[in-house]
Design a protein around this motif. Structure first.
Motif, PDB file in Angstrom:
ATOM      1  N   THR A 131      19.619  26.984 -32.217  1.00 36.41           N
ATOM      2  CA  THR A 131      19.318  28.193 -31.308  1.00 36.41           C
ATOM      3  C   THR A 131      18.898  27.750 -30.016  1.00 36.41           C
ATOM      4  N   ALA A 132      17.842  26.952 -29.927  1.00 36.56           N
ATOM      5  CA  ALA A 132      17.274  26.760 -28.589  1.00 36.56           C
ATOM      6  C   ALA A 132      18.393  26.057 -27.796  1.00 36.56           C
ATOM      7  N   LEU A 133      19.397  24.742 -28.273  1.00 33.12           N
ATOM      8  CA  LEU A 133      20.180  24.730 -27.290  1.00 33.12           C
ATOM      9  C   LEU A 133      21.293  25.607 -26.842  1.00 33.12           C
ATOM     10  N   SER A 134      21.349  26.723 -27.551  1.00 36.09           N
ATOM     11  CA  SER A 134      22.503  27.610 -27.178  1.00 36.09           C
ATOM     12  C   SER A 134      21.831  28.290 -26.164  1.00 36.09           C
ATOM     13  N   MET A 135      20.592  28.334 -25.924  1.00 36.61           N
ATOM     14  CA  MET A 135      20.315  29.033 -24.558  1.00 36.61           C
ATOM     15  C   MET A 135      20.562  28.365 -23.187  1.00 36.61           C
ATOM     16  N   TRP A 136      20.966  27.149 -23.303  1.00 40.35           N
ATOM     17  CA  TRP A 136      21.406  26.453 -22.008  1.00 40.35           C
ATOM     18  C   TRP A 136      22.795  27.025 -21.654  1.00 40.35           C
ATOM     19  N   ARG A 137      22.894  27.463 -20.460  1.00 39.22           N
ATOM     20  CA  ARG A 137      24.169  27.894 -19.872  1.00 39.22           C
ATOM     21  C   ARG A 137      24.990  26.857 -19.002  1.00 39.22           C
ATOM     22  N   GLY A 138      24.314  25.859 -18.379  1.00 38.17           N
ATOM     23  CA  GLY A 138      24.700  24.941 -17.610  1.00 38.17           C
ATOM     24  C   GLY A 138      23.543  24.205 -17.056  1.00 38.17           C
ATOM     25  N   PRO A 139      23.460  23.383 -16.038  1.00 38.08           N
ATOM     26  CA  PRO A 139      22.393  22.623 -15.455  1.00 38.08           C
ATOM     27  C   PRO A 139      21.354  23.599 -14.960  1.00 38.08           C
ATOM     28  N   VAL A 140      20.120  23.206 -15.068  1.00 35.16           N
ATOM     29  CA  VAL A 140      19.200  24.079 -14.493  1.00 35.16           C
ATOM     30  C   VAL A 140      19.386  24.467 -13.224  1.00 35.16           C
ATOM     31  N   PHE A 141      19.274  25.926 -12.916  1.00 37.98           N
ATOM     32  CA  PHE A 141      19.719  26.520 -11.609  1.00 37.98           C
ATOM     33  C   PHE A 141      20.812  26.470 -11.157  1.00 37.98           C
ATOM     34  N   GLY A 142      21.968  26.097 -11.978  1.00 38.60           N
ATOM     35  CA  GLY A 142      23.199  25.793 -11.517  1.00 38.60           C
ATOM     36  C   GLY A 142      23.380  24.928 -10.484  1.00 38.60           C
ATOM     37  N   ASP A 143      24.151  25.164  -9.329  1.00 39.40           N
ATOM     38  CA  ASP A 143      24.502  24.532  -8.405  1.00 39.40           C
ATOM     39  C   ASP A 143      23.421  24.591  -7.203  1.00 39.40           C
ATOM     40  N   PHE A 144      22.299  25.308  -7.481  1.00 37.00           N
ATOM     41  CA  PHE A 144      21.293  25.552  -6.566  1.00 37.00           C
ATOM     42  C   PHE A 144      20.032  25.156  -6.892  1.00 37.00           C
ATOM     43  N   THR A 145      19.821  23.751  -6.886  1.00 43.27           N
ATOM     44  CA  THR A 145      18.613  23.278  -7.261  1.00 43.27           C
ATOM     45  C   THR A 145      17.227  23.327  -6.476  1.00 43.27           C
ATOM     46  N   GLY A 146      17.354  23.504  -5.208  1.00 46.03           N
ATOM     47  CA  GLY A 146      16.257  23.912  -4.201  1.00 46.03           C
ATOM     48  C   GLY A 146      15.675  22.588  -3.758  1.00 46.03           C
ATOM     49  N   GLY A 147      14.297  22.533  -3.616  1.00 45.56           N
ATOM     50  CA  GLY A 147      13.683  21.358  -3.004  1.00 45.56           C
ATOM     51  C   GLY A 147      13.252  20.273  -3.891  1.00 45.56           C
ATOM     52  N   THR A 148      12.251  19.528  -3.866  1.00 42.79           N
ATOM     53  CA  THR A 148      11.674  18.257  -4.536  1.00 42.79           C
ATOM     54  C   THR A 148      11.138  19.026  -5.867  1.00 42.79           C
ATOM     55  N   LEU A 149      10.155  19.786  -5.789  1.00 42.46           N
ATOM     56  CA  LEU A 149       9.646  20.381  -6.767  1.00 42.46           C
ATOM     57  C   LEU A 149      10.471  20.927  -7.732  1.00 42.46           C
ATOM     58  N   CYS A 150      11.634  21.738  -7.386  1.00 45.65           N
ATOM     59  CA  CYS A 150      12.349  22.202  -8.604  1.00 45.65           C
ATOM     60  C   CYS A 150      13.402  21.209  -9.067  1.00 45.65           C
ATOM     61  N   GLN A 151      13.873  20.189  -8.252  1.00 44.17           N
ATOM     62  CA  GLN A 151      14.343  19.031  -8.785  1.00 44.17           C
ATOM     63  C   GLN A 151      13.652  18.203  -9.437  1.00 44.17           C
ATOM     64  N   LEU A 152      12.526  18.016  -9.399  1.00 42.65           N
ATOM     65  CA  LEU A 152      11.733  17.503 -10.620  1.00 42.65           C
ATOM     66  C   LEU A 152      11.470  18.179 -11.792  1.00 42.65           C
ATOM     67  N   ALA A 153      11.391  19.459 -11.542  1.00 44.59           N
ATOM     68  CA  ALA A 153      11.527  20.272 -12.834  1.00 44.59           C
ATOM     69  C   ALA A 153      12.843  20.448 -13.432  1.00 44.59           C
ATOM     70  N   CYS A 154      13.871  20.299 -12.579  1.00 49.37           N
ATOM     71  CA  CYS A 154      15.148  19.961 -13.621  1.00 49.37           C
ATOM     72  C   CYS A 154      15.164  18.940 -14.367  1.00 49.37           C
ATOM     73  N   ALA A 155      14.760  17.620 -13.872  1.00 46.97           N
ATOM     74  CA  ALA A 155      14.722  16.387 -14.540  1.00 46.97           C
ATOM     75  C   ALA A 155      13.961  16.683 -15.664  1.00 46.97           C
ATOM     76  N   ARG A 156      12.757  17.250 -15.658  1.00 46.49           N
ATOM     77  CA  ARG A 156      11.975  17.404 -16.823  1.00 46.49           C
ATOM     78  C   ARG A 156      12.398  18.348 -17.871  1.00 46.49           C
ATOM     79  N   TYR A 157      13.094  19.461 -17.735  1.00 45.13           N
ATOM     80  CA  TYR A 157      13.864  20.258 -18.650  1.00 45.13           C
ATOM     81  C   TYR A 157      14.969  19.576 -19.169  1.00 45.13           C
ATOM     82  N   GLU A 158      15.697  18.704 -18.311  1.00 46.56           N
ATOM     83  CA  GLU A 158      16.767  17.984 -18.662  1.00 46.56           C
ATOM     84  C   GLU A 158      16.438  16.975 -19.904  1.00 46.56           C
ATOM     85  N   GLU A 159      15.211  16.400 -19.735  1.00 51.00           N
ATOM     86  CA  GLU A 159      14.716  15.304 -20.573  1.00 51.00           C
ATOM     87  C   GLU A 159      14.457  16.080 -22.071  1.00 51.00           C
ATOM     88  N   TYR A 160      13.747  17.212 -21.748  1.00 46.32           N
ATOM     89  CA  TYR A 160      13.515  18.094 -23.133  1.00 46.32           C
ATOM     90  C   TYR A 160      14.830  18.262 -23.886  1.00 46.32           C
TER      91      TYR A 160
END
Length: 265
Positions: A131-160
């Motif tokens: 159920t939890a994995l079905s929440m993912w619709r694609g990469p975090v923030f899609g194609d708009f990752t933003g700056g360094t803080l958001c990119q680090l967060a993307c990597a953290r969520y991806e590791e989870y």
């Protein structure tokens, strides 16, 4: 109540339907506030995240203008709300996000619950993580990752997400469902060939499906990848799985939890 979705392109849903956040700077602002999950972030960090090296001449006024604009937008989505969602604190700015409103926070909570239940209740773990994995619709923030803080967060969520996949595959293998997850394991290993846990799980699923030669070939290819790209050998855990397959270790039988690959990290 608002629902913020960042496990994919940014989405905000209200009782009346989806809402749009227009403009790259506004999207960067709300995404940065969201990944802090209710914690304050300094104005300096927000400015750096939004403008990078192209900081406006009067950065304080520029940031405040965007904060005000975001406040108005969120207020329009919750006309009955008395307190502003975005507030100023001594340590910076904070976006109030209540329990159940941010999909990423809900996802991480599910993974942590699964880590506690994986040894004792694999069926519940598999269901919870499916159920939890079905929440993912694609990469975090899609194609708009933003700056360094958001990119680090993307990597953290991806590791989870990787951890959730590993735990779910572990649970399915404990339940003897190797055939049901074999295709997914192939895909996970193909997408992340140097992630050894996926390799261990795929080898066990192949072996349990009567494909010992294929399982050993997966090990051989991973050994070559690790040697050529990183200059290292497979981990002891992965080598133990190979040895167990070669020796037809009974612990690799369907429905039996392997002491090698199915340990929790």
């Amino acid at each position: 109540m608002l629902n913020f979705s960042i496990l994919g392109a940014l989405q905000i849903r209200t009782a009346l339907g989806p809402a749009e956040i227009s403009g790259d700077l506004q999207r960067t602002l709300i995404q940065t506030l969201l990944v802090n999950e209710g914690q304050s972030i300094s104005g300096e960090s927000l400015v750096e995240e939004m403008w990078g090296d192209s900081v406006p001449e009067n950065q304080a006024n520029a940031l405040q203008a965007h904060i005000s604009r975001l406040r108005r937008k969120l207020k329009s989505l919750e006309p009955d709300r008395t307190l502003a969602r975005v507030t100023i604190h001594p340590s910076g700015y904070r976006l109030t996000v209540h329990e159940g409103e941010l999909d990423a926070a809900e996802f991480i909570n599910a993974v942590r619950q699964a880590e506690l239940a994986t040894q004792t209740d694999p069926a519940a773990t598999a269901k919870l993580l499916g159920t939890a994995l079905s929440m993912w619709r694609g990469p975090v923030f899609g194609d708009f990752t933003g700056g360094t803080l958001c990119q680090l967060a993307c990597a953290r969520y991806e590791e989870y997400r990787m951890r959730a996949m590993e735990l779910r595959f572990d649970a399915e293998l404990r339940l003897g469902r190797h055939a049901a997850v074999l295709a997914e394991l192939h895909e996970a290993h193909s997408n992340h060939p140097l992630r050894e846990r996926f390799c261990e799980q795929l080898m066990i699923a192949l072996y349990r499906s009567g494909r010992q030669a294929d399982a050993l070939n997966v090990y051989r290819l991973v050994w070559l990848h690790l040697s050529d790209e990183l200059g290292i050998e497979p981990s002891p855990a992965l080598r133990r799985v190979e040895h167990a397959i070669l020796s037809h270790d009974p612990s690799l039988s369907p429905g039996v939890a392997s002491p090698f690959a199915l340990q929790t990290a």
